[in-house]
Design an enzyme around this catalytic site. Sequence first.
Site, PDB file in Angstrom:
ATOM      1  N   TRP A   1       4.079 -45.005   4.208  1.00 25.55           N
ATOM      2  CA  TRP A   1       4.753 -46.278   4.372  1.00 25.55           C
ATOM      3  C   TRP A   1       3.856 -46.987   5.481  1.00 25.55           C
ATOM      4  CZ3 TRP A   1       8.737 -47.914   8.436  1.00 25.55           C
ATOM      5  CH2 TRP A   1       8.667 -46.926   9.426  1.00 25.55           C
ATOM      6  N   ASP A   2       3.001 -46.125   6.161  1.00 25.42           N
ATOM      7  CA  ASP A   2       2.108 -46.832   7.429  1.00 25.42           C
ATOM      8  C   ASP A   2       1.543 -48.053   6.851  1.00 25.42           C
ATOM      9  OD1 ASP A   2       2.775 -44.138   7.763  1.00 25.42           O
ATOM     10  OD2 ASP A   2       1.004 -44.274   9.050  1.00 25.42           O
TER      11      ASP A   2
ATOM     12  N   GLU B   1      12.394 -39.599  12.059  1.00 22.01           N
ATOM     13  CA  GLU B   1      12.906 -38.356  11.661  1.00 22.01           C
ATOM     14  C   GLU B   1      13.319 -37.177  12.513  1.00 22.01           C
ATOM     15  OE1 GLU B   1       8.525 -37.600  10.453  1.00 22.01           O
ATOM     16  OE2 GLU B   1       8.575 -38.875   8.781  1.00 22.01           O
TER      17      GLU B   1
ATOM     18  N   LYS C   1      12.409 -40.109  17.247  1.00 21.43           N
ATOM     19  CA  LYS C   1      11.125 -40.115  17.396  1.00 21.43           C
ATOM     20  C   LYS C   1      10.125 -41.222  17.333  1.00 21.43           C
ATOM     21  CE  LYS C   1       7.387 -38.046  14.387  1.00 21.43           C
ATOM     22  NZ  LYS C   1       6.792 -37.317  13.246  1.00 21.43           N
ATOM     23  N   GLN C   2      10.785 -42.217  16.824  1.00 15.53           N
ATOM     24  CA  GLN C   2      10.255 -43.420  16.811  1.00 15.53           C
ATOM     25  C   GLN C   2      11.524 -44.611  16.485  1.00 15.53           C
ATOM     26  OE1 GLN C   2       7.990 -42.675  13.015  1.00 15.53           O
ATOM     27  NE2 GLN C   2       8.786 -44.689  12.505  1.00 15.53           N
TER      28      GLN C   2
END
Length: 837
Positions: free
Chosen positions: A373-374, A504, A616-617
Site C-alpha cells: 500500500w506504500d 501491525e 508500530k506506526q
Amino acid sequence: MIDRDRFPVDPWRLVETSFRLDDVGVTETLFALGNGYLGMRGNHPEGRFAQEHGTFINGFHETFPIRHAEQAYGFAEVGQTIINAPDAKVLRVYVDDEPLSLDVADVREYERVLDMRNGILTRRIRWMTPSGKDVLIDFERLISFDEKHLALMSVEVTVLNADAPVTVSSQLINRQDGEDVYGGTPSAPKKAGFDPRKAERISERVLQPQEYWQDGDRSALAYEATESGMSISVVADHVLDTENEVEARRLIEPDIAKNVFRVDAKAGVPTRVTKLVAYHTSRGVPARELVDRGRRTIDRALRVGIDGIVAEQRAWMAAFWERSDVRIGGHDDLQQATRWCLFQLAQASARADGQGVPAKGMTGSGYSGHYFWDTEIYVLPFLAYTTPQWARNALRMRYLMLPAARKRAYQLNEAGALFPWRTINGEEASAYYAAGTAQYHINADVSFALAKYVRATGDEEFLHREGVDIAVETARLWTTLGFWRRDDTGEESFHIHGVTGPDEYTTVVNDNLFTNVMARFNLRFAARTVREMAERDGEVYRVMVERLGLEPGEEDDWERAAEAMHIPFSPALGIHPQDHVFLEREIWDLENTPPEKRPLLLHFHPLVIYRYQVLKQADVVLALFLQGNHFSPEDKLADFEYYDPLTTGDSTLSAVVQSILAAEVGYQDLALEYFRQSIFVDLADLHHNAADGVHVASAGGVWTALVSGFGGMRDHFGELSFDPRLPADWPELAFTLHWHGTRLEVTVTRDALRLRAGDGDPLGFTVRGVGYVIGPNDEVVVPLEDQGPVIPGRPSLKELADARREDGSILSASVPTVTTTIPVVDAAGEVAVGLDT
C-alpha cells in the site's frame, strides 16, 4: 547523524570523500541508480567488496511454494521474490597487471558523487601503484530515463607519470546463481540475523541459460526463470576512445561474458571505455526475441551517441526538477536530503510504465521487491501533483490486478475484489495472514489514491473507463465483509470485524478505526462515481453496468453502509480507540524500554506485542490526516496526544504522518523532529536497514510532510486549501503543484503565502477558510498573521496517569519482563528455590 567530513553538505549532490568497507551496504543503497524499470545498486565497478551486487528489474521475479508450518484453507501458496538480474556494472582496471582493489590500494584522491541535478553517478580516484605509477581513474554511470532499457557506464584511465600496460576488463555476470567476479562459485554467504524484512533466498538454480554469444565488442546473455517462466536478456556493447594502441580479447560462457581491452598506455594519454547495456524482460516472450530487442536498443543508442544520451538525461532531469523541486530556505542540509528523497521517487516510479512501485524501488532486494500500500498512500500523492502520468500508470497496475483480486475475494468468501497485501504478479504473497491478508484496508487505500488522482487532475476519462472498476469492486467487498447491528433503540450501525489496520503491532481486531473510516470513504466514492457517470454520459454508464454486472440500487447499499459505519469513540478518555478492544489492553511503557530492545518486532514474540497498547506506526493518526475533514480540531489534538507516546516508530512510514499531524495540532518543534527522522531515515541509516534498499514510501512521505505538513495543503472534497505551519527557523518553503493541468508555484514565508499560476483555467482555493481565485499567469499574495498554534514539548505517558477506561479502571504502563525460577543448592545439599527476575 551524518559524518559531514565524509559526506559534505551540497544542495544538489551526494558526495563521498573517502572509501570505507564497514558500511558498504548502506552506501550501495545511497548511490544506487534507477529509472522505475531498471535499477543498479551503487556497487563499485571493480565488482568486489559488496554486501549485495544488485541489479534489479521491476517485476522480474521467481516464484516458489510457501511452506506453512500448519496449512489452512486460503493461505497464500506461491511466494514471489525479485531476481538479481545479470550484473553489467563490472569494469575492472589493471595497471602493470596489478588490479585496483580499494581495500589495499594507495588511494591519494577519492570522490564519489551522485549528481541529482543531472541523474549521473561519478567517481574519481587517484591511485599510486606499488611500482610508483600515478594513475587517474574516472568512472561514470547513468540509467536512462528516456530509454528505459538502457544503462551507460564508462571508465577513463590515465597513467600520469609513465608509460604502462593498462587493462580494462568489462564483464556480464549471472550473480543470481552464484557467479563471482572471476566466474567461479563463491562460498555460501554468512547467515544474517533474523529480520522478516529481508528477501527470501532460493537455493536452487533460478536463471536457466537460453542464449549466450559475442560478436566483436558486443556480448549477450539470456535466461529463463525456472518457475515463473519469465525471460531476460542483457546485451552490452563497447566504445573505445584512445590514442593508445589496444588489443581486444573475449570470453563467453553461459554465466559470464568478458570483453577485455589491453592497452599500451603512454604517459598522460587517456583511455576511455564506454559500455552500453540494454536489459529486456518479459512474462512470456522467448529470450531470443528479447536479445533482438536489446540489439535494437544498443543500435539506437549508438546512433544517438554517448554525448547525446548524456544530454538527453540532463534535459529530462531539468524538466523533472522544474515540476517537482521543493526548496527550503536557509538549510542546505535539509535541501540536500529533500532532493535525494525526491530523486529516489523518480528513480522508483518514472519508467515503471504499468508496473508497481516496489517498497525498495530497484535499489535492493528488501521486502523481496514486493508492492504494498506504500505506493497508493505515500508515493502516489507526489506523482499525482507533479507528474500525473506516472500516477496514472501506477493506478493502471492495480486495474490490471483486478482479475486476480476478484479470485482472492472469492477465496475469502467475499464479493468484489481484494487486492493482495504484498505482491509482484497480482497474487497474494504474504505468508503471515494476520499482518498480511487481514489488512483489508488496502482496498480503501487504492480507491483513495484513485480519488486523489482524479481530484488533482480532473482525469474523468480514466475514472470512467478503468478506475470505476476499482471503485465498484472494492466497495462490493466492504458490503459483504461488514455486517449490520441494531441497538435497543432500533438504530442500525455497520461494523467490520477481523481485520488488521496499518499498525501491525495490533492484528485481527474488530472495528479498526482506520479501516472503518477509509472503507466509509471507499463506499461513498464508489456510489458518487457511478451516479455521476449515469448523469453525465449514459452510454459510458451503460457499458460500465454491463461490464461489471452492476445491479440496480447497489450504490444505495454502499451509501447506506457508509452513513451507518461505526466509528469507535471513548467518552471516558475523549479519544477514538484504535479498535473495539484496544483500550482494554495494558500500555507498553516505551519511555522505559531499553534501546537494545528496539525495534520490538525483532526482540519480542508477536503474542507479547499484541497484548499491549503499543503501535508500530501511526494508525488513528493516519486516518486523522487522510480523512481530516471528518474530525474536529479538538478530536485531532486529543487523539494525537494519546497515541503519540504509544507509537514506536519501528516503521519508517510512521514519522512522516506524525510530523504532519504534530504540525497541524500545534506541536511544531515535534513536527520538525519527526520530519528530520523521516528525511534522514536512509541517509543516516536511522533504522539500521538502509543496506536493504531505499525506503521509497518514506521518501514519498517526506514530500507530503513538506507540502501538507509545513505547507498546510489539503484537497478534501476536491477543493484545494492551505493552512501553513512553517518551522520557526525556516525563512521560506517553496514547492510546485499541478492542479487540473495548471502549474501552481507556492511560496510560504513567515508573513505570507504566495501563489503564482501558469497557463490554464482560473482556479479557486482557500487559505485558512478564506476563498480566493487565481487566473492564468496571475499571482495572489495572502498575508499570514502566524503559523498556527504552538504547543511546546511532546505528549507523554505521564499525562495519562489519572486516566480511566470506560469501566473505571486506571490506565497503567509497563514493560514486558521475564521471571525465571532457578534451583539453588545450599551447603547441606538441599535444593532451595530462588527467584531471578
